[in-house]
Scaffold this active site. Structure first.
Site, PDB file in Angstrom:
ATOM      1  N   ASP A 132      -1.967   9.439 -10.133  1.00  0.00           N
ATOM      2  CA  ASP A 132      -2.198   8.646 -10.980  1.00  0.00           C
ATOM      3  C   ASP A 132      -0.765   8.186 -11.598  1.00  0.00           C
ATOM      4  OD1 ASP A 132      -4.686   8.639 -10.881  1.00  0.00           O
ATOM      5  OD2 ASP A 132      -5.232   9.355 -12.777  1.00  0.00           O
TER       6      ASP A 132
ATOM      7  N   ASP B  64       0.944  -1.294  -0.059  1.00  0.00           N
ATOM      8  CA  ASP B  64      -0.107   0.080  -0.087  1.00  0.00           C
ATOM      9  C   ASP B  64       0.876   1.326  -0.013  1.00  0.00           C
ATOM     10  OD1 ASP B  64      -3.095   0.642   0.794  1.00  0.00           O
ATOM     11  OD2 ASP B  64      -1.818   1.917   1.357  1.00  0.00           O
ATOM     12  N   ILE B  65       0.371   2.257  -0.833  1.00  0.00           N
ATOM     13  CA  ILE B  65       1.254   3.583  -0.864  1.00  0.00           C
ATOM     14  C   ILE B  65       1.094   4.101   0.418  1.00  0.00           C
ATOM     15  CG2 ILE B  65       1.820   5.543  -2.052  1.00  0.00           C
ATOM     16  CD1 ILE B  65       0.962   4.196  -4.640  1.00  0.00           C
TER      17      ILE B  65
ATOM     18  N   GLU C  25      -4.931   2.560  -3.865  1.00  0.00           N
ATOM     19  CA  GLU C  25      -3.407   2.717  -3.939  1.00  0.00           C
ATOM     20  C   GLU C  25      -3.032   1.193  -3.256  1.00  0.00           C
ATOM     21  OE1 GLU C  25      -5.603   4.473  -1.799  1.00  0.00           O
ATOM     22  OE2 GLU C  25      -4.704   4.776  -0.102  1.00  0.00           O
TER      23      GLU C  25
ATOM     24  N   ASN D 183      -2.341  12.963  -3.261  1.00  0.00           N
ATOM     25  CA  ASN D 183      -3.418  13.329  -4.234  1.00  0.00           C
ATOM     26  C   ASN D 183      -3.938  14.688  -3.872  1.00  0.00           C
ATOM     27  OD1 ASN D 183      -3.921  11.614  -6.320  1.00  0.00           O
ATOM     28  ND2 ASN D 183      -5.004  10.406  -5.046  1.00  0.00           N
TER      29      ASN D 183
ATOM     30  N   HIS E 254      -4.647  15.014  -8.814  1.00  0.00           N
ATOM     31  CA  HIS E 254      -4.856  13.537  -8.944  1.00  0.00           C
ATOM     32  C   HIS E 254      -4.039  12.952 -10.146  1.00  0.00           C
ATOM     33  CE1 HIS E 254      -8.121  12.240  -6.501  1.00  0.00           C
ATOM     34  NE2 HIS E 254      -8.618  13.523  -6.609  1.00  0.00           N
TER      35      HIS E 254
END
Ligand SMILES: [Mg+2]
Length: 295
Positions: A187, A170-171, A213, A178, A183
């Site tokens: 992305d 998981d980031i 994420e 964000n 965004h």
């Protein structure tokens, strides 16, 4: 130039192969040939072909038998087969479709007709591949989507006797990224992270984006050390890869990884649950780290 496609011509008569190969001479086609059914099956083990032109009448193994064998092999059953034969009785034509052929061209063939039929099959192949891509890949990162990850994951889990490692990745602080950068950068960072992880995972790993994420990977690992080593390689690769934005900023991110080893998990879900619990702990312990529970 268009992507190159490999066509395998199978015929026991060398002259027939030559005529067909000449007809299909084009920069985007790579032609291979085989002079018997057994030879064809061997060639197909070595090389991936996109289309097969298959003679029916051959000694020992005829074209129908070759096609039947191919259709029984899950790795090769998708390759379209066009029969190319002098046998034009209705029963043979019917049989050609029954054994899994997609088309039937009588010999002697007319060159432009053969080309048109081959091109038509290659167009359909292209379309099938694009649809498969849409159905199985995450459009943003190009890695497997959730559905495909679980499909392949279940198959991997049931095959693996022991020594399968699951990683939940998981980031860190992705929401903040964000919020601060927008965004578009978010992305791009997702894509960069998927690329980084993909670079260090072995080819046999199953790797997908589960949503948001969050990514997951499954791979064989002989023990906890090997699995932890792999997780650390992913974590470090993500941390060292920098995203350069158009306005010259360098942005990077880190990931937290939860790790599960399958020895006692009775199901894929069970194994991923262990990895997910460990991910939660990795977050709680300060992020940018790997947590492992050996079951
Ligand atoms: Mg023949």
């Amino acid at each position: 130039m268009a992507e190159q496609r490999r066509v395998l011509i199978v015929d026991d008569d060398a002259q027939n192969i030559k005529v067909a190969a000449n007809a299909l001479n084009a920069p985007d086609l790579i032609i291979g040939f085989a002079k018997s059914g057994a030879d064809a099956l061997r060639r197909l083990e070595e090389t991936e072909f996109d289309l097969i032109l298959l003679d029916v009448m051959m000694p020992r193994m005829d074209g129908f038998q070759v096609c039947t064998k191919l259709k029984e092999d899950p790795e090769k059953s998708h390759i379209p087969v066009i029969f190319l034969t002098a046998r034009t009785d209705e029963e043979s034509i019917e049989r050609a479709y029954e054994v899994g052929g997609v088309d039937y061209v009588p010999k002697p063939f007319r060159t432009r007709e053969l080309i048109a039929r081959v091109r038509s099959q290659l167009r359909q192949l292209e379309l099938r591949r694009r649809l498969e891509q849409l159905a199985t890949r995450d459009s943003l990162t190009g890695v497997y989507n959730r559905r495909r990850f679980f499909e392949l994951g279940e198959a991997t889990f049931s095959r693996s006797k022991a020594g399968l490692a699951a990683f939940m990745i998981d980031i860190d602080h992705f929401k903040r990224i964000n919020d601060v950068f927008g965004h578009q950068i978010g992305d791009a960072l997702l894509k960069k992270t998927a690329d980084s992880i993909g670079r260090v995972l072995p080819e046999k790993a199953v790797f997908g984006r589960l949503g948001g994420e969050e990514f997951a990977a499954l791979m064989p690992a002989k023990d906890a050390d090997e699995a932890r080593h792999q997780a650390e390689a992913m974590r470090e690769e993500v941390a060292r890869t920098v995203l350069e934005t158009e306005d010259g900023r360098n942005i990077s991110c880190t990931v937290s990884i939860g790790l599960g080893i399958d020895r006692e998990a009775a199901s894929l879900d069970g194994l991923l649950k262990i990895a997910d619990d460990m991910l939660y702990r990795a977050k709680g312990a300060g992020r940018n780290r790997t947590m492992l529970r050996e079951s």
